[in-house]
Design an enzyme around this catalytic site. Structure first.
Site, PDB file in Angstrom:
ATOM      1  N   ASP A  45       7.161  39.096  30.895  1.00 15.45           N
ATOM      2  CA  ASP A  45       7.938  38.274  29.407  1.00 15.45           C
ATOM      3  C   ASP A  45       8.778  38.566  28.325  1.00 15.45           C
ATOM      4  OD1 ASP A  45       6.689  40.157  28.897  1.00 15.45           O
ATOM      5  OD2 ASP A  45       4.951  39.625  27.714  1.00 15.45           O
ATOM      6  N   SER A  46       9.232  39.500  29.238  1.00 17.54           N
ATOM      7  CA  SER A  46      10.970  39.034  28.457  1.00 17.54           C
ATOM      8  C   SER A  46      11.985  38.467  27.808  1.00 17.54           C
ATOM      9  CB  SER A  46      11.448  40.845  28.723  1.00 17.54           C
ATOM     10  OG  SER A  46      11.576  40.916  30.813  1.00 17.54           O
ATOM     11  N   ASP A  88       4.279  38.281  34.754  1.00 12.87           N
ATOM     12  CA  ASP A  88       2.864  38.783  33.227  1.00 12.87           C
ATOM     13  C   ASP A  88       2.574  37.304  32.714  1.00 12.87           C
ATOM     14  OD1 ASP A  88       4.094  41.571  32.341  1.00 12.87           O
ATOM     15  OD2 ASP A  88       5.745  40.470  31.625  1.00 12.87           O
ATOM     16  N   LYS A 116       0.806  40.964  36.154  1.00 14.12           N
ATOM     17  CA  LYS A 116       0.742  42.004  34.709  1.00 14.12           C
ATOM     18  C   LYS A 116      -0.129  41.635  34.282  1.00 14.12           C
ATOM     19  CE  LYS A 116       4.559  43.927  33.881  1.00 14.12           C
ATOM     20  NZ  LYS A 116       4.568  44.120  32.329  1.00 14.12           N
ATOM     21  N   GLU A 118      -1.364  43.986  29.907  1.00 18.68           N
ATOM     22  CA  GLU A 118      -0.612  44.796  29.433  1.00 18.68           C
ATOM     23  C   GLU A 118      -2.419  45.303  28.230  1.00 18.68           C
ATOM     24  OE1 GLU A 118       2.006  44.535  26.018  1.00 18.68           O
ATOM     25  OE2 GLU A 118       3.451  43.917  27.489  1.00 18.68           O
ATOM     26  N   GLU A 185       5.759  52.321  30.444  1.00 20.69           N
ATOM     27  CA  GLU A 185       7.059  52.074  29.530  1.00 20.69           C
ATOM     28  C   GLU A 185       6.805  53.042  28.928  1.00 20.69           C
ATOM     29  OE1 GLU A 185       7.325  47.485  29.029  1.00 20.69           O
ATOM     30  OE2 GLU A 185       8.947  48.369  26.988  1.00 20.69           O
TER      31      GLU A 185
HETATM   32  N1  LIG Z   1      16.886  43.002  27.230  1.00 16.05           N
HETATM   33  C1  LIG Z   1      15.512  43.396  27.328  1.00 16.05           C
HETATM   34  N2  LIG Z   1      15.055  44.795  28.072  1.00 16.05           N
HETATM   35  C2  LIG Z   1      13.212  45.823  27.251  1.00 16.05           C
HETATM   36  O1  LIG Z   1      13.469  46.421  28.775  1.00 16.05           O
HETATM   37  C3  LIG Z   1      12.808  44.730  26.791  1.00 16.05           C
HETATM   38  C4  LIG Z   1      13.473  43.218  26.557  1.00 16.05           C
HETATM   39  N3  LIG Z   1      14.461  42.551  26.797  1.00 16.05           N
HETATM   40  N4  LIG Z   1      12.018  42.597  26.004  1.00 16.05           N
HETATM   41  C5  LIG Z   1      10.558  43.369  26.131  1.00 16.05           C
HETATM   42  C6  LIG Z   1      10.654  44.914  25.853  1.00 16.05           C
HETATM   43  C7  LIG Z   1      10.979  45.656  24.421  1.00 16.05           C
HETATM   44  N5  LIG Z   1      11.216  46.493  25.206  1.00 16.05           N
HETATM   45  C8  LIG Z   1      11.716  47.673  24.359  1.00 16.05           C
HETATM   46  C9  LIG Z   1      13.071  47.691  23.350  1.00 16.05           C
HETATM   47  C10 LIG Z   1      13.094  48.182  22.809  1.00 16.05           C
HETATM   48  C11 LIG Z   1      13.509  49.867  23.024  1.00 16.05           C
HETATM   49  C12 LIG Z   1      13.704  50.614  22.034  1.00 16.05           C
HETATM   50  O2  LIG Z   1      14.168  50.710  21.225  1.00 16.05           O
HETATM   51  N6  LIG Z   1      13.152  52.161  22.405  1.00 16.05           N
HETATM   52  C13 LIG Z   1      14.161  53.330  21.745  1.00 16.05           C
HETATM   53  C14 LIG Z   1      13.040  54.611  21.299  1.00 16.05           C
HETATM   54  C15 LIG Z   1      12.179  54.975  19.937  1.00 16.05           C
HETATM   55  C16 LIG Z   1      11.787  56.150  20.414  1.00 16.05           C
HETATM   56  O3  LIG Z   1      12.382  57.203  20.578  1.00 16.05           O
HETATM   57  O4  LIG Z   1      10.605  56.240  19.956  1.00 16.05           O
HETATM   58  C17 LIG Z   1      14.919  54.209  21.921  1.00 16.05           C
HETATM   59  O5  LIG Z   1      15.945  54.200  21.674  1.00 16.05           O
HETATM   60  O6  LIG Z   1      14.995  53.357  23.493  1.00 16.05           O
HETATM   61  C18 LIG Z   1      12.279  50.596  23.788  1.00 16.05           C
HETATM   62  C19 LIG Z   1      11.867  49.059  24.674  1.00 16.05           C
HETATM   63  C20 LIG Z   1      11.032  46.639  26.465  1.00 16.05           C
HETATM   64  N7  LIG Z   1      11.683  45.069  27.129  1.00 16.05           N
HETATM   65  C1  LIG Z   2       9.844  45.500  30.584  1.00 12.65           C
HETATM   66  C2  LIG Z   2       9.408  44.871  31.858  1.00 12.65           C
HETATM   67  C3  LIG Z   2       8.279  46.231  31.922  1.00 12.65           C
HETATM   68  C4  LIG Z   2       8.026  43.964  31.363  1.00 12.65           C
HETATM   69  O1  LIG Z   2       7.147  43.579  30.822  1.00 12.65           O
HETATM   70  C5  LIG Z   2       8.841  42.629  31.224  1.00 12.65           C
HETATM   71  O2  LIG Z   2      10.069  42.510  31.593  1.00 12.65           O
HETATM   72  O3  LIG Z   2       8.479  41.496  30.048  1.00 12.65           O
HETATM   73 MG   LIG Z   3       6.428  42.210  29.929  1.00 10.68          MG
END
Ligand SMILES: Nc1nc(=O)c2c([nH]1)NC[C@@H]1CN(c3ccc(C(=O)N[C@@H](CCC(=O)O)C(=O)O)cc3)CN21
Ligand SMILES: CC(C)C(=O)C(=O)O
Ligand SMILES: [Mg+2]
Length: 268
Positions: A45-46, A88, A116, A118, A185
């Site tokens: 669903d991303s 998803d 899948k 959540e 995740e």
């Molecule tokens: N392009 C894309 N990639 C992804 O992995 C993804 C999506 N979209 N959309 C749905 C979710 C959203 N996701 C995300 C988006 C941002 C972070 C992020 O910025 N995390 C911080 C962590 C901050 C902390 O330390 O708590 C990082 O810096 O990685 C993580 C997962 C993973 N998924």
């Molecule tokens: C990042 C993965 C695990 C996901 O759920 C997605 O792509 O939607």
């Molecule tokens: Mg997802």
């Protein structure tokens, strides 16, 4: 070679072979991913963020998932060795048993092999029903993007010891309820390794360190097509003058040999 199945994935874990997972949302990339050796394609669903331009996954609906699952299934079928397709279930499409079964029916009839969802304990009635109906299930714990409004952002989960113990207990309860796969995740690497070692089913990590049985990334992210903030767990494989096919092959090779993820892609 035959299509990847749930027993194949369990066997790979038992034999300690790492499993490569990637998202794909269309026929072209599904075929390329399968031909590169990816075992599981996630119709994530991303796609709400990557394809539709939303700032979360919440606007995605079941018809979007059906459309993209059908596209992926057609491309995957043309691969020499098709991957297992996991779809998803989108936000608010599996809150009751009835709604969950109806949503799962739609994506399974569109060509998914597995769904899948959540969440933790509250999913057990839905998982029990899906399992009885012959639908393989993947559960998703840690950073669950559909709960972003509750979590207060895309943040690492399970950092304090109570939250870590709860995540381990939830993963064991989900396995006992019948899930065949678990996604973790944005979970501290040590916790993800502990959970993976305690379960028989394969655990798929994203921002969960090198100790899980499988790795997943969003396809566009690993092709360096990310705009704005790039999460820490992302690695761009579209380097060194590679073609898309070579970048996909490099991802599979690095997951298999443990080069990816490195410590820098995980969280403490
Ligand atoms: N392009 C894309 N990639 C992804 O992995 C993804 C999506 N979209 N959309 C749905 C979710 C959203 N996701 C995300 C988006 C941002 C972070 C992020 O910025 N995390 C911080 C962590 C901050 C902390 O330390 O708590 C990082 O810096 O990685 C993580 C997962 C993973 N998924
Ligand atoms: C990042 C993965 C695990 C996901 O759920 C997605 O792509 O939607
Ligand atoms: Mg997802």
């Amino acid at each position: 070679m035959t299509t990847i199945t749930i027993p194949t994935l369990a066997k790979l874990k038992a034999e300690q072979e790492k499993i490569a997972v990637l998202t794909a949302y269309d026929a072209t990339f599904a075929q390329l991913a399968a031909d590169a050796g990816v075992e599981v394609i996630l119709v994530g669903d991303s796609l709400g963020m990557v394809l539709q331009g939303h700032s979360s996954t919440l606007p995605v609906n079941i018809d979007d998932m059906v459309y993209h699952t059908a596209c992926v299934a057609r491309g995957n079928a043309r691969a020499e060795r098709p991957a297992l397709i996991m779809a998803d279930l989108p936000f608010m499409s599996y809150g009751t048993i009835e709604q969950c079964l109806e949503s799962a029916r739609k994506v399974m009839q569109a060509g998914a092999h597995m769904v899948k969802v959540e969440g933790d304990d509250w999913l057990i009635p839905m998982i029990t029903s899906l399992t009885r109906q012959g639908v393989p299930v993947c559960a998703h714990l840690g950073l669950t993007p559909q709960a972003v409004n509750k979590l207060g952002g895309y943040k690492v989960q399970g950092r304090d010891s109570d939250a870590a113990d709860a995540m381990l207990a939830h993963s064991q309860a989900l396995e006992a309820a019948g899930v065949d796969l678990l996604v973790l995740e944005c979970v501290p690497s040590e916790l993800a390794a502990r959970i993976s070692a305690s379960l028989t089913i394969p655990v798929v990590g994203i921002g969960a360190g090198a100790g899980t049985d499988a790795q997943v990334l969003v396809l566009q992210d690993m092709l360096g097509l990310n705009s704005g903030h790039v999460p820490k767990f992302v690695k761009n494989f579209m380097t060194d003058g590679r073609t898309v096919q070579q970048a996909l092959a490099a991802y599979v090779a690095e997951v298999k040999d443990g080069t990816f993820p490195a410590a820098e892609h995980g969280f403490a």
